[in-house]
Design a protein around this motif. Sequence first.
Motif, short mmCIF file in Angstrom:
data_model
loop_
_atom_site.label_atom_id
_atom_site.label_comp_id
_atom_site.label_asym_id
_atom_site.label_seq_id
_atom_site.Cartn_x
_atom_site.Cartn_y
_atom_site.Cartn_z
N GLY A 178 9.43 5.00 2.69
CA GLY A 178 9.67 6.42 2.95
C GLY A 178 9.63 7.28 1.71
N SER A 179 9.55 6.64 0.55
CA SER A 179 9.49 7.44 -0.68
C SER A 179 8.14 8.14 -0.75
CB SER A 179 9.71 6.56 -1.90
OG SER A 179 8.65 5.64 -2.05
N THR A 180 8.17 9.32 -1.34
CA THR A 180 6.96 10.15 -1.37
C THR A 180 6.69 10.68 -2.77
OG1 THR A 180 8.31 12.07 -0.79
CG2 THR A 180 7.19 10.94 1.03
N SER A 224 5.35 11.98 6.31
CA SER A 224 6.31 11.07 6.93
C SER A 224 5.59 9.91 7.62
CB SER A 224 7.17 11.82 7.94
OG SER A 224 6.37 12.40 8.95
N LEU A 225 6.36 8.88 7.97
CA LEU A 225 5.85 7.69 8.63
C LEU A 225 6.32 7.65 10.09
CD1 LEU A 225 6.73 4.93 5.99
CD2 LEU A 225 4.45 5.85 6.45
N ASP A 226 5.45 7.10 10.95
CA ASP A 226 5.83 6.76 12.32
C ASP A 226 5.47 5.29 12.49
OD1 ASP A 226 6.11 6.31 15.00
OD2 ASP A 226 4.83 7.97 15.64
N THR A 227 6.42 4.44 12.17
CA THR A 227 6.11 3.00 12.14
C THR A 227 5.84 2.43 13.53
OG1 THR A 227 8.48 2.50 12.18
CG2 THR A 227 7.42 2.64 10.02
N SER A 228 6.42 3.02 14.55
CA SER A 228 6.22 2.48 15.90
C SER A 228 4.78 2.63 16.36
CB SER A 228 7.17 3.14 16.89
OG SER A 228 6.94 4.53 16.92
N LEU A 261 -12.40 17.33 -4.67
CA LEU A 261 -11.29 16.67 -3.99
C LEU A 261 -9.95 17.04 -4.63
CD1 LEU A 261 -13.05 13.20 -3.82
CD2 LEU A 261 -12.68 14.76 -1.89
N GLU A 262 -8.97 17.27 -3.78
CA GLU A 262 -7.62 17.59 -4.24
C GLU A 262 -6.64 16.59 -3.64
OE1 GLU A 262 -4.53 21.38 -4.45
OE2 GLU A 262 -6.02 21.29 -2.85
N TRP A 263 -5.93 15.88 -4.48
CA TRP A 263 -4.91 14.94 -4.01
C TRP A 263 -3.70 15.71 -3.54
CZ3 TRP A 263 0.03 13.68 -5.99
CH2 TRP A 263 0.57 12.49 -5.49
N ILE A 264 -3.24 15.42 -2.31
CA ILE A 264 -2.11 16.13 -1.73
C ILE A 264 -0.80 15.37 -1.96
CG2 ILE A 264 -1.07 16.88 0.45
CD1 ILE A 264 -3.92 17.33 1.53
N GLY A 265 -0.81 14.07 -1.67
CA GLY A 265 0.41 13.30 -1.84
C GLY A 265 0.31 11.97 -1.12
N TYR A 311 0.81 -1.22 0.00
CA TYR A 311 0.00 0.00 0.00
C TYR A 311 0.84 1.26 0.00
CZ TYR A 311 -3.05 -3.61 1.89
OH TYR A 311 -3.73 -4.78 2.08
N TYR A 312 0.22 2.32 -0.48
CA TYR A 312 0.69 3.68 -0.26
C TYR A 312 -0.28 4.31 0.73
CZ TYR A 312 3.72 3.23 -4.36
OH TYR A 312 4.68 2.82 -5.24
N TRP A 313 0.16 5.40 1.35
CA TRP A 313 -0.67 6.08 2.35
C TRP A 313 -0.77 7.55 1.94
CZ3 TRP A 313 -3.06 2.70 5.30
CH2 TRP A 313 -2.50 1.42 5.40
#
Lengths: 107, 123
Positions: B57-59, B72-76, B47-51, B34-36
Amino acid sequence: DIQMTQSPSSLSASVGDRVTITCRASQSISNYLNWYQQKQGKAPKLLIYGVSSFHSGVPSRFSGSGSGTDFTLTISSLHPEDFAIYYCQQSYSSPRTFGQGTKVEIK
Amino acid sequence: QVQLQESGPGLVKPSQTLSLICTVSGASITSDAYYWSWIRQHPGKGLEWIGYIYYSGSTSYNPSLKSRLSISLDTSNNQFSLKLTSVTAADTAVYYCARDSDDYTGNYYLDYWGQGTLVTVSS
């Protein structure tokens, strides 16, 4: 950016009517086309992905077709719960643009 | 059952930074499937897609926001976040987070969405 243009912007229809919404891309997007339904005050919900594949739980009265630049969403027989705004979206290239929406209202 | 929930301040002052967190349950943000994503909707508008961000970690960002945007991600905590700097009234919108899945043909679609959070930019 790929521009997505929906028509009509709004329509009035009665329960039981067949409704067709068109989405046109400014360039070919292959089959990278999705449809969402949004009801007032709620988050959008995925209806159809990849032009014609149903998301889980979506009624069979919804269908999608098309390829390249021209796509359609059809509701074969409108139910009361189908009155909403419908958006198409392309995932062919970034940014992943949406159409401006088609509002389906009660006649 | 996959669920996403946005959280963050509902009011941000002009020129400050808008920060939102999306908490995911029922799916792992470290999955390579998945992407988030973040999407926003200006009041009464479309609707406007932001990113989006990938587990690596790639964006990918909307060029119209890229200079002010960070995801950004916070995997914990199984969360991902959005930061938008130097906000103006034009950034007032409902912000949604969503999971971005692929159908293995290269098409990506937003299959699960958070309920959305209204962020107002005002002094």
